[in-house]
Design a protein around this motif. Structure first.
Motif, PDB file in Angstrom:
ATOM      1  N   GLN A 162       0.831  -1.206   0.000  1.00  0.00           N
ATOM      2  CA  GLN A 162       0.000   0.000   0.000  1.00  0.00           C
ATOM      3  C   GLN A 162       0.867   1.258   0.000  1.00  0.00           C
ATOM      4  OE1 GLN A 162      -3.562   0.082   2.528  1.00  0.00           O
ATOM      5  NE2 GLN A 162      -2.861   2.042   3.319  1.00  0.00           N
ATOM      6  N   ALA A 166       1.297   3.985  -3.146  1.00  0.00           N
ATOM      7  CA  ALA A 166       0.995   5.399  -2.896  1.00  0.00           C
ATOM      8  C   ALA A 166       2.195   6.290  -3.229  1.00  0.00           C
ATOM      9  CB  ALA A 166       0.580   5.588  -1.438  1.00  0.00           C
ATOM     10  N   TYR A 167       3.408   5.790  -2.945  1.00  0.00           N
ATOM     11  CA  TYR A 167       4.613   6.606  -3.134  1.00  0.00           C
ATOM     12  C   TYR A 167       5.034   6.665  -4.604  1.00  0.00           C
ATOM     13  CZ  TYR A 167       9.391   8.294  -2.542  1.00  0.00           C
ATOM     14  OH  TYR A 167      10.552   9.020  -2.621  1.00  0.00           O
ATOM     15  N   TYR A 168       5.034   5.520  -5.269  1.00  0.00           N
ATOM     16  CA  TYR A 168       5.554   5.468  -6.645  1.00  0.00           C
ATOM     17  C   TYR A 168       4.499   5.719  -7.724  1.00  0.00           C
ATOM     18  CZ  TYR A 168       9.841   3.527  -4.670  1.00  0.00           C
ATOM     19  OH  TYR A 168      10.998   3.342  -3.954  1.00  0.00           O
ATOM     20  N   PHE A 169       3.253   5.343  -7.436  1.00  0.00           N
ATOM     21  CA  PHE A 169       2.220   5.448  -8.476  1.00  0.00           C
ATOM     22  C   PHE A 169       1.040   6.337  -8.070  1.00  0.00           C
ATOM     23  CE2 PHE A 169       4.269   1.278  -8.796  1.00  0.00           C
ATOM     24  CZ  PHE A 169       4.791   1.349 -10.075  1.00  0.00           C
ATOM     25  N   GLN A 170       1.123   6.892  -6.886  1.00  0.00           N
ATOM     26  CA  GLN A 170       0.051   7.745  -6.371  1.00  0.00           C
ATOM     27  C   GLN A 170      -1.307   7.010  -6.397  1.00  0.00           C
ATOM     28  OE1 GLN A 170       2.426   9.267  -8.730  1.00  0.00           O
ATOM     29  NE2 GLN A 170       3.458   9.591  -6.761  1.00  0.00           N
ATOM     30  N   VAL A 171      -1.240   5.708  -6.153  1.00  0.00           N
ATOM     31  CA  VAL A 171      -2.455   4.893  -6.084  1.00  0.00           C
ATOM     32  C   VAL A 171      -2.750   4.590  -4.624  1.00  0.00           C
ATOM     33  CG1 VAL A 171      -3.529   2.685  -6.681  1.00  0.00           C
ATOM     34  CG2 VAL A 171      -2.054   3.856  -8.339  1.00  0.00           C
ATOM     35  N   LYS A 172      -3.943   4.917  -4.206  1.00  0.00           N
ATOM     36  CA  LYS A 172      -4.320   4.687  -2.813  1.00  0.00           C
ATOM     37  C   LYS A 172      -5.294   3.515  -2.716  1.00  0.00           C
ATOM     38  CE  LYS A 172      -3.675   9.484  -1.369  1.00  0.00           C
ATOM     39  NZ  LYS A 172      -4.295  10.678  -0.729  1.00  0.00           N
TER      40      LYS A 172
END
Length: 214
Positions: A162, A166-172
């Protein structure tokens, strides 16, 4: 051919493992191993169950007791003469009932994950060393230890994934950790219920687990 050799020969001729024979006869794996090793002579219920599982008449084995007993070493004679230690389980039915209670006690994990193995561990430690209840009950405790460790590792992995997304792909994926938590809880509920159902036909349950106890 002595009794131990007969049991081993008949079992292998039918393509059965010791675990298979334990399931068919409703006799513990440890007892099967002791019989085939010549360390225990089956009598009464055990003898009948063994003969029935192997598809042989009881008379095929019954005559072996008196013939073999004098040749056993003194230490083994004393071991055979004494009942196999099970303070509360004087019959297979009583042992199965106790295992059922131990298994159901694992539901304590619903209150706190660690209680899933601490409560069964507390009940298990009340049984004497070497008893059949101790050997079979250890499987419940060991499986719950495995589940607890697996859940923690799963949660750490889910958290790492998770954070990386969030850090590499801005996916939450806010549900990932919570979803993992509920998955492991559901998995343990299913495992305990499966174990309870299996205990109706066999005492051999939870073949997967750390062997920390037993």
């Amino acid at each position: 051919m002595n009794l131990a050799d007969k049991v081993t020969t008949y079992r292998k001729s039918q393509g059965l493992s010791q675990e298979d024979l334990a399931d068919l006869s409703q006799i513990s794996l440890r007892t099967i191993q002791r019989i085939e090793g010549g360390k225990s002579i089956p009598r009464g219920y055990t003898l009948k169950s063994l003969a029935q599982a192997l598809g042989k008449p009881v008379e095929e084995f019954a005559g072996q007791e008196e013939a073999e007993a004098p040749s056993l070493p003194v230490a083994v004679e004393q071991e055979v003469a004494q009942p196999e230690v099970q303070p509360m389980a004087t019959s297979p039915g009583a042992l199965t009932m106790w295992l059922q209670q131990l298994n159901i006690a694992s539901f304590a994990f619903l209150v706190l994950p660690y209680l899933g193995f601490l409560v069964p561990l507390w009940l298990w430690r009340k049984q004497p060393e070497g008893s059949e209840a101790r050997v079979l009950g250890a499987r419940v405790v060991n499986f719950q230890v495995l589940w607890c460790v697996g859940m923690h590792l799963g949660l750490l992995l889910a958290l790492g994934v998770q954070l990386a997304l969030a850090y590499y792909f801005q996916v939450k994926l806010g549900f990932l950790v919570l979803g993992t938590f509920f998955f492991f809880y559901a998995l343990n509920i299913v495992a305990i219920l499966y174990g309870a159902a299996k205990l109706r036909t066999s005492q051999n349950l939870y073949s997967v687990g750390f062997y920390l106890f037993g």
